[in-house]
Design a protein around this motif. Sequence first.
Motif, PDB file in Angstrom:
ATOM      1  N   GLU A 160       0.843  -1.197   0.000  1.00  0.00           N
ATOM      2  CA  GLU A 160       0.000   0.000   0.000  1.00  0.00           C
ATOM      3  C   GLU A 160       0.876   1.245   0.000  1.00  0.00           C
ATOM      4  O   GLU A 160       1.851   1.330   0.755  1.00  0.00           O
ATOM      5  N   HIS A 161       0.540   2.214  -0.844  1.00  0.00           N
ATOM      6  CA  HIS A 161       1.278   3.472  -0.914  1.00  0.00           C
ATOM      7  C   HIS A 161       1.349   4.111   0.478  1.00  0.00           C
ATOM      8  O   HIS A 161       0.355   4.172   1.190  1.00  0.00           O
ATOM      9  N   GLY A 162       2.535   4.533   0.855  1.00  0.00           N
ATOM     10  CA  GLY A 162       2.734   5.170   2.154  1.00  0.00           C
ATOM     11  C   GLY A 162       3.087   4.205   3.274  1.00  0.00           C
ATOM     12  O   GLY A 162       3.373   4.623   4.383  1.00  0.00           O
ATOM     13  N   ASP A 163       3.060   2.909   2.982  1.00  0.00           N
ATOM     14  CA  ASP A 163       3.424   1.884   3.970  1.00  0.00           C
ATOM     15  C   ASP A 163       4.614   1.129   3.392  1.00  0.00           C
ATOM     16  O   ASP A 163       4.476   0.459   2.371  1.00  0.00           O
ATOM     17  N   TRP A 164       5.752   1.239   3.998  1.00  0.00           N
ATOM     18  CA  TRP A 164       6.975   0.633   3.443  1.00  0.00           C
ATOM     19  C   TRP A 164       6.987  -0.883   3.550  1.00  0.00           C
ATOM     20  O   TRP A 164       7.800  -1.552   2.938  1.00  0.00           O
ATOM     21  N   ARG A 165       6.046  -1.451   4.311  1.00  0.00           N
ATOM     22  CA  ARG A 165       6.013  -2.903   4.504  1.00  0.00           C
ATOM     23  C   ARG A 165       5.233  -3.599   3.393  1.00  0.00           C
ATOM     24  O   ARG A 165       4.277  -3.058   2.859  1.00  0.00           O
ATOM     25  N   ASP A 166       5.636  -4.816   3.090  1.00  0.00           N
ATOM     26  CA  ASP A 166       4.846  -5.720   2.262  1.00  0.00           C
ATOM     27  C   ASP A 166       4.040  -6.589   3.212  1.00  0.00           C
ATOM     28  O   ASP A 166       4.525  -6.970   4.283  1.00  0.00           O
ATOM     29  N   HIS A 167       2.826  -6.920   2.825  1.00  0.00           N
ATOM     30  CA  HIS A 167       1.958  -7.749   3.658  1.00  0.00           C
ATOM     31  C   HIS A 167       1.694  -9.060   2.928  1.00  0.00           C
ATOM     32  O   HIS A 167       1.427  -9.059   1.723  1.00  0.00           O
ATOM     33  N   PHE A 168       1.765 -10.168   3.648  1.00  0.00           N
ATOM     34  CA  PHE A 168       1.510 -11.494   3.102  1.00  0.00           C
ATOM     35  C   PHE A 168       0.359 -12.108   3.879  1.00  0.00           C
ATOM     36  O   PHE A 168       0.437 -12.236   5.101  1.00  0.00           O
ATOM     37  N   LEU A 169      -0.699 -12.455   3.171  1.00  0.00           N
ATOM     38  CA  LEU A 169      -1.909 -12.962   3.800  1.00  0.00           C
ATOM     39  C   LEU A 169      -2.247 -14.333   3.245  1.00  0.00           C
ATOM     40  O   LEU A 169      -2.221 -14.538   2.032  1.00  0.00           O
ATOM     41  N   SER A 170      -2.593 -15.246   4.121  1.00  0.00           N
ATOM     42  CA  SER A 170      -3.004 -16.594   3.720  1.00  0.00           C
ATOM     43  C   SER A 170      -4.507 -16.734   3.852  1.00  0.00           C
ATOM     44  O   SER A 170      -5.187 -15.851   4.384  1.00  0.00           O
ATOM     45  N   ARG A 171      -5.002 -17.881   3.414  1.00  0.00           N
ATOM     46  CA  ARG A 171      -6.444 -18.168   3.444  1.00  0.00           C
ATOM     47  C   ARG A 171      -7.028 -17.834   4.815  1.00  0.00           C
ATOM     48  O   ARG A 171      -6.440 -18.144   5.833  1.00  0.00           O
ATOM     49  N   THR A 172      -8.139 -17.168   4.795  1.00  0.00           N
ATOM     50  CA  THR A 172      -8.932 -16.692   5.951  1.00  0.00           C
ATOM     51  C   THR A 172      -8.370 -15.433   6.610  1.00  0.00           C
ATOM     52  O   THR A 172      -9.033 -14.868   7.471  1.00  0.00           O
ATOM     53  N   GLN A 173      -7.211 -14.950   6.210  1.00  0.00           N
ATOM     54  CA  GLN A 173      -6.684 -13.712   6.784  1.00  0.00           C
ATOM     55  C   GLN A 173      -7.230 -12.519   6.005  1.00  0.00           C
ATOM     56  O   GLN A 173      -7.634 -12.637   4.853  1.00  0.00           O
ATOM     57  N   SER A 174      -7.208 -11.349   6.662  1.00  0.00           N
ATOM     58  CA  SER A 174      -7.717 -10.147   6.008  1.00  0.00           C
ATOM     59  C   SER A 174      -6.838  -8.945   6.356  1.00  0.00           C
ATOM     60  O   SER A 174      -6.042  -8.980   7.293  1.00  0.00           O
ATOM     61  N   TYR A 175      -7.020  -7.881   5.576  1.00  0.00           N
ATOM     62  CA  TYR A 175      -6.258  -6.650   5.759  1.00  0.00           C
ATOM     63  C   TYR A 175      -7.183  -5.479   5.439  1.00  0.00           C
ATOM     64  O   TYR A 175      -7.860  -5.479   4.406  1.00  0.00           O
ATOM     65  N   ARG A 176      -7.219  -4.480   6.310  1.00  0.00           N
ATOM     66  CA  ARG A 176      -8.015  -3.276   6.059  1.00  0.00           C
ATOM     67  C   ARG A 176      -7.108  -2.205   5.447  1.00  0.00           C
ATOM     68  O   ARG A 176      -6.086  -1.832   6.039  1.00  0.00           O
ATOM     69  N   ILE A 177      -7.494  -1.697   4.300  1.00  0.00           N
ATOM     70  CA  ILE A 177      -6.709  -0.670   3.610  1.00  0.00           C
ATOM     71  C   ILE A 177      -6.797   0.627   4.405  1.00  0.00           C
ATOM     72  O   ILE A 177      -7.879   1.074   4.777  1.00  0.00           O
ATOM     73  N   ARG A 178      -5.626   1.220   4.658  1.00  0.00           N
ATOM     74  CA  ARG A 178      -5.547   2.371   5.551  1.00  0.00           C
ATOM     75  C   ARG A 178      -5.662   3.722   4.844  1.00  0.00           C
ATOM     76  O   ARG A 178      -6.139   4.678   5.427  1.00  0.00           O
ATOM     77  N   GLY A 179      -5.156   3.822   3.624  1.00  0.00           N
ATOM     78  CA  GLY A 179      -5.114   5.118   2.952  1.00  0.00           C
ATOM     79  C   GLY A 179      -5.886   5.142   1.648  1.00  0.00           C
ATOM     80  O   GLY A 179      -6.579   4.191   1.290  1.00  0.00           O
ATOM     81  N   HIS A 180      -5.736   6.264   0.933  1.00  0.00           N
ATOM     82  CA  HIS A 180      -6.425   6.441  -0.347  1.00  0.00           C
ATOM     83  C   HIS A 180      -5.513   6.222  -1.545  1.00  0.00           C
ATOM     84  O   HIS A 180      -5.939   6.351  -2.686  1.00  0.00           O
TER      85      HIS A 180
END
Length: 78
Positions: free
Chosen positions: A37-57
Amino acid sequence: MSGRPTSHRLTPAELFRLKRAQGTIVRVQCGTVWLTEHGDWRDHFLSRTQSYRIRGHGLVLIGAANPQVIEFDLVPPP
């Protein structure tokens, strides 16, 4: 983005681009998803059943973390 959740399926060579989606939830159904996500220097890795809420625009990129098909839902904010 508004309304009902939408389902998406990507091959390993595809990238999904999403903008102006603050509050949207990415919910993984199959495979391992890579998300950045733009503005977040981290990469996120999600497996089945996991979720992530987008923080920015800004721009969000979603792709396969492994050479496999991935499936995920986008759940818009209320």
